[in-house]
Design an enzyme around this catalytic site. Sequence first.
Site, PDB file in Angstrom:
ATOM      1  N   ASP A 256       0.812  -1.230   0.000  1.00 47.07           N
ATOM      2  CA  ASP A 256       0.000   0.000   0.000  1.00 47.07           C
ATOM      3  C   ASP A 256       0.842   1.276   0.000  1.00 47.07           C
ATOM      4  OD1 ASP A 256      -2.183  -1.637   0.161  1.00 47.07           O
ATOM      5  OD2 ASP A 256      -2.478  -1.391   2.304  1.00 47.07           O
TER       6      ASP A 256
HETATM    7  P1  NAP Z   1       0.883  -4.040   3.137  1.00 48.88           P
HETATM    8  O1  NAP Z   1       0.232  -3.060   2.241  1.00 48.88           O
HETATM    9  O2  NAP Z   1       0.050  -4.717   4.155  1.00 48.88           O
HETATM   10  O3  NAP Z   1       1.599  -5.131   2.187  1.00 48.88           O
HETATM   11  C1  NAP Z   1       2.394  -6.116   2.726  1.00 48.88           C
HETATM   12  C2  NAP Z   1       2.812  -7.045   1.602  1.00 48.88           C
HETATM   13  O4  NAP Z   1       3.799  -7.912   2.135  1.00 48.88           O
HETATM   14  C3  NAP Z   1       1.685  -7.918   1.093  1.00 48.88           C
HETATM   15  O5  NAP Z   1       1.240  -7.490  -0.164  1.00 48.88           O
HETATM   16  C4  NAP Z   1       2.271  -9.352   1.075  1.00 48.88           C
HETATM   17  O6  NAP Z   1       2.164  -9.866  -0.260  1.00 48.88           O
HETATM   18  C5  NAP Z   1       3.729  -9.140   1.458  1.00 48.88           C
HETATM   19  N1  NAP Z   1       4.219 -10.162   2.386  1.00 48.88           N
HETATM   20  C6  NAP Z   1       3.588 -10.710   3.452  1.00 48.88           C
HETATM   21  N2  NAP Z   1       4.356 -11.618   4.040  1.00 48.88           N
HETATM   22  C7  NAP Z   1       5.523 -11.658   3.340  1.00 48.88           C
HETATM   23  C8  NAP Z   1       6.724 -12.403   3.457  1.00 48.88           C
HETATM   24  N3  NAP Z   1       6.905 -13.337   4.422  1.00 48.88           N
HETATM   25  N4  NAP Z   1       7.730 -12.177   2.569  1.00 48.88           N
HETATM   26  C9  NAP Z   1       7.571 -11.270   1.583  1.00 48.88           C
HETATM   27  N5  NAP Z   1       6.439 -10.531   1.421  1.00 48.88           N
HETATM   28  C10 NAP Z   1       5.443 -10.737   2.282  1.00 48.88           C
HETATM   29  O7  NAP Z   1       2.111  -3.393   3.922  1.00 48.88           O
HETATM   30  P2  NAP Z   1       2.714  -1.916   3.856  1.00 48.88           P
HETATM   31  O8  NAP Z   1       3.046  -1.539   2.453  1.00 48.88           O
HETATM   32  O9  NAP Z   1       3.773  -1.888   4.897  1.00 48.88           O
HETATM   33  O10 NAP Z   1       1.528  -0.960   4.263  1.00 48.88           O
HETATM   34  C11 NAP Z   1       1.015  -0.970   5.581  1.00 48.88           C
HETATM   35  C12 NAP Z   1      -0.486  -1.010   5.526  1.00 48.88           C
HETATM   36  O11 NAP Z   1      -0.992  -1.354   6.818  1.00 48.88           O
HETATM   37  C13 NAP Z   1      -1.064   0.339   5.163  1.00 48.88           C
HETATM   38  O12 NAP Z   1      -2.247   0.161   4.414  1.00 48.88           O
HETATM   39  C14 NAP Z   1      -1.366   0.923   6.548  1.00 48.88           C
HETATM   40  O13 NAP Z   1      -2.310   1.945   6.551  1.00 48.88           O
HETATM   41  C15 NAP Z   1      -1.853  -0.299   7.276  1.00 48.88           C
HETATM   42  N6  NAP Z   1      -1.718  -0.241   8.716  1.00 48.88           N
HETATM   43  C16 NAP Z   1      -0.650   0.386   9.242  1.00 48.88           C
HETATM   44  C17 NAP Z   1      -0.521   0.481  10.602  1.00 48.88           C
HETATM   45  C18 NAP Z   1       0.633   1.255  11.168  1.00 48.88           C
HETATM   46  O14 NAP Z   1       0.468   1.885  12.200  1.00 48.88           O
HETATM   47  N7  NAP Z   1       1.790   1.199  10.520  1.00 48.88           N
HETATM   48  C19 NAP Z   1      -1.480  -0.137  11.450  1.00 48.88           C
HETATM   49  C20 NAP Z   1      -2.558  -0.816  10.862  1.00 48.88           C
HETATM   50  C21 NAP Z   1      -2.648  -0.853   9.477  1.00 48.88           C
HETATM   51  P3  NAP Z   1       2.178 -11.453  -0.472  1.00 48.88           P
HETATM   52  O15 NAP Z   1       1.030 -11.997   0.314  1.00 48.88           O
HETATM   53  O16 NAP Z   1       2.024 -11.624  -1.950  1.00 48.88           O
HETATM   54  O17 NAP Z   1       3.485 -11.946   0.043  1.00 48.88           O
END
Ligand code: NAP
Length: 467
Positions: free
Chosen positions: A390
């Site tokens: 994201d």
């Molecule tokens: P993300 O959008 O959740 O994407 C994580 C990606 O990691 C997934 O597409 C997944 O794809 C891949 N993944 C998962 N396990 C893996 C592994 N073992 N090895 C390699 N890849 C792996 O993460 P982000 O880009 O860090 O964004 C964070 C999101 O979480 C935002 O939407 C944010 O708003 C939200 N959020 C953030 C917080 C905060 O405070 N930081 C709290 C709650 C929510 P695959 O399944 O294809 O591997």
Amino acid sequence: MDLLLQSCDLITAFLLIYGLKRMSSPVTASSGIVLAGIGMMVVTLASFLYVFGVSGEARTHLPVNLLLGGLALILGVGWSWWRGHRVPLTAMPQMVALYNGMGGAAAGAISAMELLAHPDASNVRLAITIAGGFIGSFSFSGSLIAWAKLEGKLPKPWRPRFLQLGNGLVLLLAVASATALPALLPNENLLALFFLCSFAFGALITLPIGGADMPVVISLCNACTGIAVGFEGYVLHHPALMIAGTVVGAAGSLLTLLMARAMNRSLGNILFSNFGETGQEEAQVTGQLKPISAEDAAATLCYARKMIFVPGYGLAAAHAQRKLYELAKRLQEEGADVKFAIHPVAGRMPGHMDVLLAEAGVPYEMIVGLDEINGEFPTTDVALVVGANDIVNPAARTDKGSPIYGMPILDVDKAHQVYVIKRGQGKGYAGIENALFTADNCRMVYGDAQEVLGQMLLSIKELVGQR
Ligand code: NAP
């Protein structure tokens, strides 16, 4: 005795404030947490000294109260000690939401008991008690919903048509019962109605929230719990509780504002609109995903001069932070300029990536925030995205129908070459497609981050050995 109690309050206040100050840097954060924990321990143990001042009828209840207090402490300390040792870093936000909720519930319970025990208190004291009760109950139910969503127990945002109207009515009822309470206390039915409405309002306002907006909600609930505890500290004439509550309330409010800014939302929008709802159709992602092996991607890394590593949730899930830093060091030895770009909401909790990278020993100078690093992508040879989705989705810049439209992102798509390490075609937290992955300059390195990074390291060693 009074002097001893006041000294304990002073020591606690100092430890909490100084501990919080140390938490502002990853280098000193661990010791800050320990100091604040010692502060909490001092004031909790000191609260048992109050029994020496108890007299009259209250003295007859003393043994039972002491037993209950001791039991509560054993249960609370025991559970959190056991859970704290077992919880994985990726599940930390859920745990924080649960703890927030418990703080809010405690503030609500104090408020209810005080309103029943001292219905004839001054108007100011009653108003503060009621305000603390409302905020505490709101934070309790809001945090429980946040916990359930993060645990995947409530996967979909719940947005029935007249929800906003329903929220307004429940809030109105809560305010009306709160206004009538001082005159009608100790009316238990009215008190129950007030707490029920406050509780329902917290749940109803949190239920429609979905996608990428949960961090702001958790932070907001954290701030609310702090404020409620501070209010109840005033009611109980307990300085340490007041200070602890105020510190948490102030820190939580600032964090909420920072998170809201990081997601490009105003606080009004956070409180009164359905998060993540745009009313427009999301643009379709077209184009082909272009896989590449870890070995081939490593060969390009070997010859690149300027690189930016972009860690995301997948790095945490794979526990691959040390491998990533090892790779960075290896490439630096080959003369490359390597930086780590951190998005404020990368991962699952505020500061998640900072904590991971600090744990791996990445020097602070190599870690650069979103505002500073974005200008550097156009002059970057390779952007290596590790388990992020994201936070690098260009739809946030261009697609008005996207639930993350308007959220600042890391502009990795502007780098000359982008490699994305992820296991497959899984979506990110917001559950949407990502046009970056099909862009001309992007190649996908499929696999678990830990394994892929290990293979890359091996390939680089071999390539360097052959030179
Ligand atoms: P993300 O959008 O959740 O994407 C994580 C990606 O990691 C997934 O597409 C997944 O794809 C891949 N993944 C998962 N396990 C893996 C592994 N073992 N090895 C390699 N890849 C792996 O993460 P982000 O880009 O860090 O964004 C964070 C999101 O979480 C935002 O939407 C944010 O708003 C939200 N959020 C953030 C917080 C905060 O405070 N930081 C709290 C709650 C929510 P695959 O399944 O294809 O591997």
